[in-house]
Structures are given as structure tokens and as C-alpha cells.
Design a protein around this motif. Structure first.
Motif, mmCIF file in Angstrom:
data_model
loop_
_atom_site.group_PDB
_atom_site.id
_atom_site.type_symbol
_atom_site.label_atom_id
_atom_site.label_comp_id
_atom_site.label_asym_id
_atom_site.label_seq_id
_atom_site.Cartn_x
_atom_site.Cartn_y
_atom_site.Cartn_z
ATOM 1 N N MET A 325 -64.726 -12.340 28.680
ATOM 2 C CA MET A 325 -64.098 -13.502 29.360
ATOM 3 C C MET A 325 -65.288 -14.445 29.587
ATOM 4 O O MET A 325 -64.698 -15.623 29.674
ATOM 5 N N SER A 356 -60.933 -9.974 35.297
ATOM 6 C CA SER A 356 -60.573 -11.334 35.447
ATOM 7 C C SER A 356 -61.058 -11.939 36.895
ATOM 8 O O SER A 356 -61.468 -12.793 36.856
ATOM 9 N N LYS A 361 -61.421 -15.632 36.345
ATOM 10 C CA LYS A 361 -60.605 -16.109 35.297
ATOM 11 C C LYS A 361 -59.147 -15.887 35.339
ATOM 12 O O LYS A 361 -59.010 -15.071 36.017
ATOM 13 N N LEU A 363 -55.587 -15.061 33.589
ATOM 14 C CA LEU A 363 -55.122 -14.429 32.289
ATOM 15 C C LEU A 363 -53.577 -14.849 32.059
ATOM 16 O O LEU A 363 -52.868 -14.683 32.929
ATOM 17 N N VAL A 394 -57.265 -17.041 28.162
ATOM 18 C CA VAL A 394 -58.289 -16.991 29.257
ATOM 19 C C VAL A 394 -58.736 -18.068 29.846
ATOM 20 O O VAL A 394 -59.156 -19.166 28.937
#
Length: 398
Positions: A325, A356, A361, A363, A394
Motif C-alpha cells: 500500500m 490500511s 490509506k 481501500l 488504494v
């Protein structure tokens, strides 16, 4: 016939439609038998549950073959099972190369048969089915020939450690005449040389066939990183989909050498490149160098093959997904999977969510997929559902 009677309250798996009876579920076994013999299975009150083959060496004491107490496990029965398996494949998948028999999910427990073009590769994992193997293969060849398919050779890859749990020796070798074990196949328009003798498992992972196609659609013009590439399958699908550049990584020198040959076979050697390296070590190095990718594929081997090692597996999956990621451009795509049935859908999903959050991040799920239809999932047979496959976009938190 010998009768195995279940303890009261046991047999939940087979009552739900599964195929296994475990050693601690059996109250009595009345009658004489040799390991691998067919026995009757009765519930605690004498109600007939069907027939299966027994093995006193295995914790999976009985593997069911039929729910019909009157059914003879003879050649006609085995031919019916094989015919049903082949008819199912003809309706659901490209049969040029496919898994024809998938053990319990095709009601032939412990037996795997993969077809690579005109070659069959067999994996026998249970004593009872091993005794029936020759008859099953005879039926299969006859059924394929009736459809105009000539099989030039059969190779056995019964070299998995799990055979020892059945009191069986590992075996690898030809069934019948010898032949060239480097077999060319075409899948999704990509050509491969499959090494059925020395390749992993039966030589090639057919279960990802349509997942490779799904990822390829995202790769046009993209900079792609394929981790745990094995013999280059995801990387080559990306190259054929007109990716800008593709790098495949694997720790196996044999796998990487084969991947490079496969790239040449498809005329992709100038676009798709391969590197022999440890993914866990390489991803942090790429991050330090500031490298970024448009698409990253994570197709690792099973990090856990038992419930006892699930915690360590979670750490492994979280680590590689977290690293991937961080290497993706904002809005890039991550294809990630687990091929261990002990890493359940819920556990895998939770692990990806944790990864994540750790790297801030977001998703966006593009799709969730599983194994190709030639690896059918038999409900109540948990071991048949093993491949979990996500595609995400992402995005940075903003």
C-alpha cells in the motif's frame, strides 16, 4: 460389510453435507477391515449415513464416497463420478487446461487431477482413493477420448507431506509411458511452459485463471509489480494487457528462470522483467528508494497450513500488504490474496483493514473473488474454500 457407528451428537460435518468423519467421532467399528477398505457409516441410533473408505492411520478416519447405503463402489460408480466432474468443467471453464477432479468437491475425496493440454497430472492424498486411482484414470481417459481428446501421458505428483498422515510413502513418477514433462499450455491468451515434474504442486496454479484476467484489465499503460510471481503468470497477463512495464519478484531461482522463458515465449521480454529476491526484504528497500507503482499484485504461498500458525500468518499478510500500500501511487490498484483455508475470509479481511489503517490509506473495493470454477467450493467442506482474492483501489487519506 464393516460398520462404523458414530457417537451420539457427532457427525456434524457429514450431516451438514461434508465428506469427513474424524477419529474422535466414532463410537465403534464392528467387523474386520484393512486400511483403505469401504465401510458402512451409521449414526449412533443405527441410521445408515452412507459408505466411505476407512484408514486407522489418519485423524480423518473415514472419507465418504456416497450417501446411498445400497450403492456399490465399483467401476460404474467411479465412471459416473468422473463423467459428472468432466461435464461440470465443460459448462463452467476453459477446458484446454483445467482441474478435472478436485477431491471432496467432486465427491472423490483425496484425489486431484489437473489437465495441462494433452497431459494429466495426478495427486493422490488418501489411501482409499489411491487403491481406486487406476480405475478412475482409466474411466477419465475413456471419457476424454469420447470427446475427441487424446491424452499422451500421465504424471503422478503424490509427493506431498500430507501422505505420511495416511501411512503412505511420497511418490513422484510416470503412470504409463514416459514423455517430455515440459508441457506448453495457453491460458487467457498467454503461453506457458509447465514443468509437471519439478514445478510446484502439479506444476501450475490453475485456480487463479480468471483472477489473472481480472487484474490484467487494470494494467494498460501501468507500472506493475508482481510479488511471489512463481513462473510469471500475473506478470505475463499484465504484459499482454499492454502494461507500460512489469517487474515480477520471486525467491525461487527455478521459478524465475521459467518465468523469463515464458516471457520470451510470449514476446514480452522487453516489457516484463523478473528478479530473484525475498519480497519481505525487497519491498522496504523499494520504499526507501521512493519507488511507486500503479498496480501491485500479492500472490504469496500459504503462510499457514495449520490453525497453530495462524497468528504468525496474520503478521506476514499484514506486513506485505502494508508495504504494498505504501508503494502504490495515490489511486493505484492492489490485488491481494490468501490461499490458506485456515486464513478465513473474516481473518483476511480484518488483516487488510488493519494494514490500511496502519498506513493511513483508504481501500475502495473493486471486487472480491475466489478460486476458478474448476476448483468448486463444496459447502460444509471448509477445506475446499481456500482462495480469497481482493482487488482494491488504494487512496491516500485526505
Amino acid at each position: 460389510m464393516t460398520i462404523a457407528t458414530l457417537k451420539k451428537g457427532e457427525g456434524r460435518t457429514i450431516k451438514a453435507g461434508g465428506m469427513w468423519v474424524f477419529d474422535n467421532e466414532i463410537e465403534t467399528v464392528l467387523g474386520s477391515f484393512e486400511d483403505g477398505d469401504i465401510v458402512q457409516v451409521h449414526d449412533f441410533d443405527g441410521f445408515p449415513m452412507g459408505k466411505g473408505f476407512i484408514n486407522s492411520n489418519s485423524k480423518i478416519r473415514i472419507r465418504m464416497m456416497t450417501r446411498n447405503k445400497e450403492q456399490e463402489i465399483d467401476e460404474a460408480f467411479l465412471r459416473m463420478r468422473v463423467q459428472n466432474a468432466w461435464d461440470y468443467r465443460k459448462k463452467t471453464v476453459d477446458t484446454s487446461s483445467c482441474r478435472i477432479i478436485f477431491g471432496e468437491a467432486d465427491f472423490l475425496p483425496g484425489l486431484i487431477v489437473d489437465k495441462f493440454s494433452d497431459v494429466l497430472v495426478v495427486e493422490s492424498l488418501a489411501l482409499g482413493i489411491d487403491r481406486l486411482k487406476d480405475t478412475i484414470l482409466k474411466c477419465l481417459r475413456s471419457i476424454l477420448e469420447a470427446d475427441g481428446i487424446q491424452i499422451r501421458g500421465i504424471f503422478e505428483r503424490s509427493d506431498a507431506k500430507v501422505r505420511e498422515n495416511e501411512g503412505m510413502e511420497r511418490f513422484k513418477g510416470f503412470i504409463g509411458p514416459e514423455f517430455d514433462t515440459n508441457v506448453e499450455i495457453t491460458e487467457n491468451g498467454v503461453r506457458y511452459i509447465v514443468d509437471v515434474k519439478e514445478g510446484q504442486k502439479t506444476g501450475f496454479f490453475l485456480d487463479q485463471k480468471y483472477n489473472r484476467l481480472a487484474v490484467g484489465r487494470l494494467c494498460k499503460g501501468a507500472k506493475v509489480l508482481d510479488c511471489f510471481t512463481h513462473t510469471g503468470s500475473f506478470a505475463l497477463n499484465a504484459g499482454l494487457a499492454e502494461a507500460g512495464s512489469v517487474l515480477g519478484i520471486d525467491a525461487s531461482e527455478l521459478g524465475i528462470a521459467q518465468a523469463r522463458e515464458n516471457a520470451k515465449l510470449n514476446g514480452l521480454e522487453n516489457i516484463v522483467h523478473f528478479q530473484c529476491a525475498n519480497v519481505f526484504e525487497l519491498l522496504p528497500e523499494m520504499e526507501e528508494k521512493g519507488e511507486k507503482f500503479d498496480v501491485i499484485i500479492l500472490d504469496p504461498p500459504a503462510f499457514t497450513k495449520s490453525r497453530n500458525s495462524v497468528k504468525n500468518a496474520i503478521k506476514g499478510y499484514r506486513e506485505i500488504n502494508l508495504r504494498a500500500m505504501k508503494l502504490l501511487k495515490d489511486g493505484g490498484f492492489l490485488a491481494t490474496c490468501s490461499c490458506s483455508h485456515f486464513m478465513t475470509y473474516e481473518l483476511f479481511t480484518q488483516t487488510l483493514h488493519q494494514a490500511s489503517r496502519n498506513v493511513h490509506k483508504r481501500l475502495r473495493q473493486v471486487e472480491y473473488r475466489t478460486q476458478a470454477p474448476d476448483h468448486p467450493i463444496l459447502w460444509a467442506a471448509d477445506e475446499s474454500y481456500y482462495l480469497k482474492f481482493y482487488i482494491f483501489q488504494v487512496c491516500d487519506e485526505k
